[in-house]
Write an enzyme that holds these catalytic residues in place. Sequence first.
Site, short mmCIF file in Angstrom:
data_model
loop_
_atom_site.label_atom_id
_atom_site.label_comp_id
_atom_site.label_asym_id
_atom_site.label_seq_id
_atom_site.Cartn_x
_atom_site.Cartn_y
_atom_site.Cartn_z
CE LYS A 1 43.81 36.23 42.98
NZ LYS A 1 42.62 36.37 43.82
CG ASP B 1 41.04 39.20 44.80
OD1 ASP B 1 42.20 39.17 44.34
OD2 ASP B 1 40.34 38.19 44.91
NE ARG C 1 43.86 28.94 36.14
CZ ARG C 1 44.25 29.81 37.06
NH1 ARG C 1 43.69 29.81 38.25
NH2 ARG C 1 45.22 30.68 36.81
#
Length: 673
Positions: A28, A214, A601
């Site tokens: 992103k 964001d 993660r």
Amino acid sequence: MHLNPNQQKAIEFVTGPCLILAGAGSGKTRVITNKIAYLINQCDYQARNIAAVTFTNKAAHEMKERASQNMSSNNTRGLIVCTFHTLGLEIIKNEYKALGIKKNFSIFDSQDQFILLKELSKKWLKKDHDLLKQLSSTISNWKNNLIEPHQAACYASSERDKIFVHCYQLYNNQLKAYNLLDFDDLILSPTLLLRDNQEVLERWQQRINYLLVDEYQDTNTSQYELIKLLVSKNLLFTCVGDDDQSIYSWRGACPQNLVRLQEDFSTLHVIRLEQNYRSSQRILKSANILIANNMHIFKKSLFSKLSYGKKLKIITVNHEEDEAERVVKELISHHFIHQSSYSHYAILYRGNHQSHLFEKILIKNHIPYSISGDTSFFMRPEIKDFLAYLRVLTNPDDDSAFLRIINKPRREIGFITLQKLGTWANNHGISLFRASFDSGLKQVLTKRKLETLQGFTKWMQDIAILSEREPMIAIRNLINDIDYNRWLLETSPDSKSAEVKIKNINQLLTWMSDMFQGNTIDPSMTLTQVVMRFTIRDIIGQSETENINQVHLMTLHASKGLEFPYLYLVGMEEGLLPHQNSIYEDNVDEERRLAYVGITRAQKEIVFTLCRERRQYGILVNRTPSRFLLELPQEDLVWDAAHQIVSSKERMQQGQNNIANLRTILAQVKNKY
């Protein structure tokens, strides 16, 4: 990495409202920074008319740096890339007259806010720490929901709530009198201003022609309203978010804002980023199956083209001491066999209290580590208090610093005196410090109160004059005059705590002395330069340690936005993850999102741990595996791998690999010496 088709679509769609559903690890930030470059290079936007907002200074810094790599410095001049609160602060600085505040307003930090609320509410809350935390949280929630003090009474049903409303009003009055804003005001004030002042709204709509947001799923009510106001004229914006990673409802985040976006902008164009570039297929599959148990606002299906990867390992131990020992043992063994950097490993947990045993075992084994969220040297109360004295010496107009030190130690300058001083200063457009010398102040203060106040400010003025010639002498005179060490001894819970605080102050004095003396590398500095250096030192220090070879310890919340090759997710038990409070409050969905964030993660390997029993309030309590472990695809898990049957061929191959790695390490050591 080239752009995939959906990333390209997300970048090139600029003709209306756009929502980019960006799954974990889907690139992103790359899309946002490339879209900024596309707007400037291909769509003739001026950088000064584009704003991109996110939630942390670190994320904003990275975004701005990456955006500048795609363009020349001339093309990025004036580009706004910052946090929501920094954008709010920028609006306030430019529109302070419309807000009815002085130009030299100060910002209250959370510690100062707590101290003020404690004093204002002592008649009703009796300095009860838990009630004070509830009061602080309630006021913050009201502000985040755009509820002003006069409106809060509508939400007060209990006696406690009525007291909170009254304290909110008192608190708000004090902030106005002192020309202060707290952290929540940085969003509340500009949002209300834009809502109620058409002239100011049009000015900022002309200033910001395109807005990028964001981590949109983490916005609260006031942040959403600020976005809506800024874009309501031309409807040109891009929001980037992922409802599966909404984990901050406890601080006001509202994932329902995704729904509001669809309702308020009927032409909203939705683009999904579903290719994950971070995790192995097995890790991503497990995360997808886990999060599928939640209700979804928008459907998406993440996929990875990386290798399928190793199975996810689950280790069960007897208690938390065993857990820490076992994790560190596994980590050391893995590090030795794979010759990987310690910085490739992270230990994630639900709560900060879980870190202590891991720290103990890591220290015992001489393993370097860093802890995210650890209290900075410059955030310690005694350091902040002392630096506040220095801030007033170098800038008498710093009202926030002035208020912090006015009664440290106690000087019998009460809140009524300060409120009258603040009102006088506001009415005359001057700082609290300068107002104390105004001859007209005797109209509102008694002779004794005025003498006490001016005794302090005149003494500070004398110290400030001396500091211009002999800064260290002035600083030592300051410490001696207020008998700071004695005050620390009197106000600390015990002598050991006081000794630590005194040692910290002495350490700060040593650093300052070195900076005043200077050397060939670092020339001598003025007191103003020293104070400024210390103000930003903590931020610089954190960024400098990011690439050090250390194991990362952090909460699941703190891990958001990061990635690690090898991950240990500890404490996978009912009551811990999901947390017992969330189970009681029927908010397990957010805990599942938290587990999802943790799993995503990981790039290559994950090890989960859980205990059969864990100490709770000093008592060993039996534990059961987290429901989230049972929701994972069992064919991709290995429970207690130490008990699995390994063939003789596999054992032989593993032994040969270990011997080969050992020979390599010994050869490296021999060459080194």
